[in-house]
Design a protein around this motif. Structure first.
Motif, PDB file in Angstrom:
ATOM      1  N   THR A 438       0.575  -1.263   0.277  1.00 50.18           N
ATOM      2  CA  THR A 438       0.439  -0.015   0.205  1.00 50.18           C
ATOM      3  C   THR A 438       0.378   1.336   0.307  1.00 50.18           C
ATOM      4  O   THR A 438       0.216   2.729  -0.508  1.00 50.18           O
ATOM      5  CB  THR A 438      -1.130   0.211   1.274  1.00 50.18           C
ATOM      6  OG1 THR A 438      -0.166  -0.536   2.597  1.00 50.18           O
ATOM      7  CG2 THR A 438      -2.216  -0.599   1.300  1.00 50.18           C
ATOM      8  N   MET A 442      -0.181   4.310  -4.600  1.00 48.81           N
ATOM      9  CA  MET A 442      -0.557   5.332  -5.032  1.00 48.81           C
ATOM     10  C   MET A 442       0.370   5.746  -6.519  1.00 48.81           C
ATOM     11  O   MET A 442       0.232   6.683  -7.510  1.00 48.81           O
ATOM     12  CB  MET A 442      -0.705   7.112  -4.836  1.00 48.81           C
ATOM     13  CG  MET A 442      -2.258   6.724  -3.359  1.00 48.81           C
ATOM     14  SD  MET A 442      -3.667   6.253  -4.410  1.00 48.81           S
ATOM     15  CE  MET A 442      -4.430   7.648  -4.903  1.00 48.81           C
ATOM     16  N   GLU A 449      -9.377   7.352  -5.471  1.00 51.68           N
ATOM     17  CA  GLU A 449      -9.082   8.648  -5.588  1.00 51.68           C
ATOM     18  C   GLU A 449      -8.868   9.060  -3.820  1.00 51.68           C
ATOM     19  O   GLU A 449      -8.174  10.177  -3.640  1.00 51.68           O
ATOM     20  CB  GLU A 449     -10.628   9.739  -5.003  1.00 51.68           C
ATOM     21  CG  GLU A 449     -10.863  10.640  -5.017  1.00 51.68           C
ATOM     22  CD  GLU A 449     -12.721  11.152  -3.771  1.00 51.68           C
ATOM     23  OE1 GLU A 449     -13.091  11.791  -5.440  1.00 51.68           O
ATOM     24  OE2 GLU A 449     -13.326  10.735  -3.228  1.00 51.68           O
ATOM     25  N   ASN A 450      -8.711   7.977  -2.962  1.00 50.27           N
ATOM     26  CA  ASN A 450      -8.153   7.768  -1.724  1.00 50.27           C
ATOM     27  C   ASN A 450      -8.456   6.993  -1.332  1.00 50.27           C
ATOM     28  O   ASN A 450      -9.411   5.785  -1.301  1.00 50.27           O
ATOM     29  CB  ASN A 450      -8.688   9.154  -0.747  1.00 50.27           C
ATOM     30  CG  ASN A 450      -9.509   8.827  -0.519  1.00 50.27           C
ATOM     31  OD1 ASN A 450     -10.873   7.858  -0.172  1.00 50.27           O
ATOM     32  ND2 ASN A 450     -10.364   9.877  -1.204  1.00 50.27           N
ATOM     33  N   PHE A 451      -7.706   5.871  -0.263  1.00 50.14           N
ATOM     34  CA  PHE A 451      -7.446   5.063   0.479  1.00 50.14           C
ATOM     35  C   PHE A 451      -7.258   4.756   1.818  1.00 50.14           C
ATOM     36  O   PHE A 451      -5.974   5.884   2.255  1.00 50.14           O
ATOM     37  CB  PHE A 451      -7.267   3.906  -0.720  1.00 50.14           C
ATOM     38  CG  PHE A 451      -5.389   3.472  -0.384  1.00 50.14           C
ATOM     39  CD1 PHE A 451      -4.817   2.636   0.327  1.00 50.14           C
ATOM     40  CD2 PHE A 451      -4.608   4.108  -1.272  1.00 50.14           C
ATOM     41  CE1 PHE A 451      -3.374   2.611   0.245  1.00 50.14           C
ATOM     42  CE2 PHE A 451      -3.483   4.100  -0.432  1.00 50.14           C
ATOM     43  CZ  PHE A 451      -2.646   3.266  -0.249  1.00 50.14           C
ATOM     44  N   ASN A 452      -7.252   4.354   2.753  1.00 54.07           N
ATOM     45  CA  ASN A 452      -6.645   3.632   3.611  1.00 54.07           C
ATOM     46  C   ASN A 452      -6.626   2.538   4.488  1.00 54.07           C
ATOM     47  O   ASN A 452      -7.503   1.210   3.805  1.00 54.07           O
ATOM     48  CB  ASN A 452      -7.125   4.452   5.249  1.00 54.07           C
ATOM     49  CG  ASN A 452      -8.762   4.100   5.260  1.00 54.07           C
ATOM     50  OD1 ASN A 452      -9.524   4.756   4.544  1.00 54.07           O
ATOM     51  ND2 ASN A 452      -8.979   3.723   6.193  1.00 54.07           N
ATOM     52  N   GLN A 466     -11.072   1.658  -0.078  1.00 52.84           N
ATOM     53  CA  GLN A 466     -10.761   2.838  -1.450  1.00 52.84           C
ATOM     54  C   GLN A 466     -11.635   3.142  -1.813  1.00 52.84           C
ATOM     55  O   GLN A 466     -12.740   2.405  -1.770  1.00 52.84           O
ATOM     56  CB  GLN A 466      -9.543   2.526  -1.847  1.00 52.84           C
ATOM     57  CG  GLN A 466      -9.336   1.222  -3.153  1.00 52.84           C
ATOM     58  CD  GLN A 466      -8.978   0.275  -3.777  1.00 52.84           C
ATOM     59  OE1 GLN A 466      -8.288   0.309  -2.869  1.00 52.84           O
ATOM     60  NE2 GLN A 466      -9.136  -0.559  -4.888  1.00 52.84           N
ATOM     61  N   THR A 467     -11.735   4.606  -1.839  1.00 53.16           N
ATOM     62  CA  THR A 467     -12.315   4.999  -3.005  1.00 53.16           C
ATOM     63  C   THR A 467     -11.843   5.454  -4.138  1.00 53.16           C
ATOM     64  O   THR A 467     -10.894   6.261  -4.511  1.00 53.16           O
ATOM     65  CB  THR A 467     -13.406   6.212  -2.204  1.00 53.16           C
ATOM     66  OG1 THR A 467     -12.146   6.945  -2.388  1.00 53.16           O
ATOM     67  CG2 THR A 467     -14.102   5.908  -0.950  1.00 53.16           C
ATOM     68  N   LYS A 469     -12.313   7.205  -7.960  1.00 53.28           N
ATOM     69  CA  LYS A 469     -12.685   8.700  -8.998  1.00 53.28           C
ATOM     70  C   LYS A 469     -13.481   7.995  -9.468  1.00 53.28           C
ATOM     71  O   LYS A 469     -14.136   7.180 -10.409  1.00 53.28           O
ATOM     72  CB  LYS A 469     -11.044   9.199  -9.674  1.00 53.28           C
ATOM     73  CG  LYS A 469     -10.205   9.187  -9.395  1.00 53.28           C
ATOM     74  CD  LYS A 469      -8.636  10.035  -9.895  1.00 53.28           C
ATOM     75  CE  LYS A 469      -7.769   9.934  -9.623  1.00 53.28           C
ATOM     76  NZ  LYS A 469      -6.648  10.058 -10.343  1.00 53.28           N
ATOM     77  N   ASP A 478     -17.043   2.456  -3.742  1.00 53.64           N
ATOM     78  CA  ASP A 478     -15.754   2.058  -3.186  1.00 53.64           C
ATOM     79  C   ASP A 478     -15.427   0.370  -2.647  1.00 53.64           C
ATOM     80  O   ASP A 478     -17.009  -0.221  -2.988  1.00 53.64           O
ATOM     81  CB  ASP A 478     -16.623   3.462  -1.516  1.00 53.64           C
ATOM     82  CG  ASP A 478     -17.659   2.688  -0.732  1.00 53.64           C
ATOM     83  OD1 ASP A 478     -18.581   1.597  -1.213  1.00 53.64           O
ATOM     84  OD2 ASP A 478     -17.703   3.020   0.255  1.00 53.64           O
TER      85      ASP A 478
END
Length: 597
Positions: A438, A442, A449-452, A466-467, A469, A478
């Motif tokens: 991870t 990116m 768009e973003n993740f964690n 994660q979401t 775009k 997501d």
């Protein structure tokens, strides 16, 4: 998406002293744009104007927008019981209340303010109608140009001749009428005298008295009174023959002038008809252009509105949906190409863990599920598809082949995809490591768009949220999944070891589904094997001697209401691009570094 009324507004929002409506305020959800969707806003109804603020506390900074309600059209939504739309010309506000009762309260209050503005009353309508009539009349009067009167000059001359003929004809009719009246009087007198002569008959034999007598005796014993012959000029000296000739000439002149007028009017009618046809054609073209312009304007104005979003009641058809998605993906590709050309890739440290760590099954709560997924992929994903008629080869680009098997369930496309590829200069361990790590996600993944990381289960298993775009008009997606990396030892010493990363959807309390995104379900695997060709002579193995065989499988349930044709087209377009982009990234990261088997 709550809605509440402020203390200044209520169901009875009329000032009993002034008769005017006082302020009504509350929180409504307003559609902002297709990126941010519905957002809570403080909405105020006052003085026939609807205004909104970001929040109640920010009213002192001024409103963010307002609508005059005099000519507003309020439309309750057909399917959403909490939503209503307010449109003024080309401006449309999409609003949602907390529940149908609050929606009804807002609609009634807005209609009441609108009615009190004066545009809905009978007096106002009559006043506006009168002004419209006067304007129309003035326009019609001014439409007759000076040139049109010049063209009608000959017609006016003929009409003047008709006036002269009419006067002459009227005088002639009066003269003839007097003559006919005189003739009628003479005939009446003649009959009267003849009756008297018959009564005074005295002789039985015919007697003739000529110049000095008044009677003529006939053979039957009767006698007639002789009257002097009428004068050729008739009574009162009227020349009847002359008057008849003049009358005939006058009527002939009238008929000739009428015929000429008719000819002129026919020509003028033809000319005006041609003009009218031209004007009608111009009007038709203008109306068509206006309709097209309004259609395009509505598209541009409302194309980002909620009615055009992905959903069961979307106003956008499948072809328009496909075109919009394709255009959005093209824009994203151009932006990504521009970013890649302008930026220098940041080298992120990513230490590759020795393979022995990834050989263990693990002891976390999902360990058995991970092992089940790994075995399923090893059994079915590596099978050859040459003899399976259900798999269709959809793309073949060099060493890369992409297969698809069409599957639908309850109208949702669940097509499994399978891709095979061969990449030189990298090992299966390296490919799976960069796919799973991870820290570098990116760097190569452009759709996120973003993740964690929601939870780290072990050294080789994590739960990731994660979401992706958004690609309008599709809803944003997501995904919450468990990602595990494993090394599968070969049972035959002549076979290569297998590296595998499997990602499959799970549930977690820290990442529950929301209304903002559609939760997709996935079951994805990246399976890699390293093939080594012996180097020449005593040379050491280099990256020129290694080849990584990649098998990528994906089973995705996108959820939502996206058309099947769009989903299949997007998958066919994006999966090969993703695989080429990722493998190029791995080759770039490992170039010049020691080989890690």
């Amino acid at each position: 998406m709550s809605e509440k009324s402020s203390s200044s507004g209520s169901d009875e929002d009329v000032d009993p002293e002034s008769g005017q409506h006082v302020e009504l305020g509350g929180v409504l959800s307003k559609w902002t744009n297709y990126i941010h969707g519905w957002q809570d806003r403080w909405v105020v109804l006052k003085n026939n104007t609807l205004s909104y603020y970001k929040s109640e506390d920010e009213r002192e900074y001024g409103c963010r927008g307002s609508l005059c309600l005099s000519k507003a059209v309020i439309t309750p939504h057909e399917f959403d019981e909490c939503r209503f739309d307010i449109s003024v010309n080309d401006s449309v506000w999409y609003l949602r209340a907390e529940d149908p009762e609050h929606r009804l309260q807002w609609i009634e209050s807005i209609e009441l303010h609108k009615a009190e503005s004066g545009y809905g009353s009978e007096t106002s309508l009559r006043r506006h109608g009168s002004m419209l009539s006067l304007t129309s009349a003035a326009s019609a009067l001014s439409a007759t140009s000076t040139s049109s009167f010049k063209k009608g000059h000959r017609l006016r001359e003929k009409l003047a001749e008709m006036e002269t003929f009419r006067d002459i004809l009227c005088r002639q009719v009066d003269t003839l009428q007097k003559y006919f009246d005189s003739c009628a009087d003479v005939v009446s007198k003649d009959e009267f005298q003849r009756d008297r002569v018959e009564e005074d008959d005295e002789d039985d034999f015919p007697t003739t008295t000529r110049p000095d007598g008044e009677y003529n005796h006939n053979n039957n014993g009767s006698k007639e009174k002789l009257f002097p012959p009428a004068s050729p000029k008739g009574t009162n000296g009227i020349d009847f023959k002359g008057e008849a000739i003049t009358f005939k000439a006058t009527t002939a002149g009238i008929l000739s002038t009428l015929s000429h007028c008719i000819d002129l009017m026919v020509k003028r009618e033809d000319s005006w008809q041609k003009r009218m046809d031209k004007e009608l054609e111009k009007r038709r073209r203008v109306e068509d252009a206006y309709k097209c312009a309004m259609h395009e304007l509505k598209k541009k104005s409302h194309y980002g509105g909620p009615d055009y979003e992905e959903g069961p009641n979307s106003l956008i058809n499948e072809d328009e949906f496909f075109d919009a998605v394709e255009a959005a993906l093209d824009r994203q590709d151009k932006i990504e190409e521009q970013c890649q050309s302008e930026k220098v890739r940041i080298s992120r440290p990513s230490s590759v863990t020795p393979g022995d760590v990834y050989s263990t099954i693990g002891t976390h709560r999902y360990a058995n599920k991970v092992e089940e997924m790994v075995q399923n992929h090893m059994t079915y994903s590596l099978q050859d598809m040459g003899g399976d008629a259900n798999w269709q080869l959809v793309i073949e680009e060099g060493e890369m082949k992409v297969y698809r098997r069409e599957v639908e369930e309850n109208g949702i496309v669940l097509d499994p995809l399978k891709a095979t590829h061969s990449v030189k200069g990298v090992t299966g361990h390296e490919v799976c490591h960069y796919f799973w790590d991870t820290d570098v996600r990116m760097d190569w993944e452009t759709t996120i768009e973003n993740f964690n990381v929601v939870e780290t289960l072990s050294d080789n298993a994590t739960i990731v949220y994660q979401t992706h775009k958004r690609v309008w008009p599709a809803s944003q997606r997501d995904v919450l999944y468990l990602s595990a990396i494993r090394k599968i030892m070969a049972t035959n010493e002549n076979d290569p070891d297998t590296w595998l990363v499997c990602n499959f959807s799970v549930d977690h309390n820290n990442a529950a589904p929301t209304n903002r995104c559609v939760r997709a379900k996935i079951n994805v695997a990246m399976i890699c094997q390293t093939l080594v060709s012996p180097p020449e002579g005593d040379k050491e193995i280099s990256r020129d001697n290694i080849l990584c065989k990649i098998t990528y499988v994906a089973n995705v349930n996108p959820g939502g209401w996206a058309p099947a044709s769009v989903l299949r087209a997007v998958a066919k377009r994006e999966y090969p691009k993703f695989l080429k982009r990722f493998t190029s990234y791995v080759q770039e990261k490992t170039a010049g570094k020691p080989i890690l088997f």
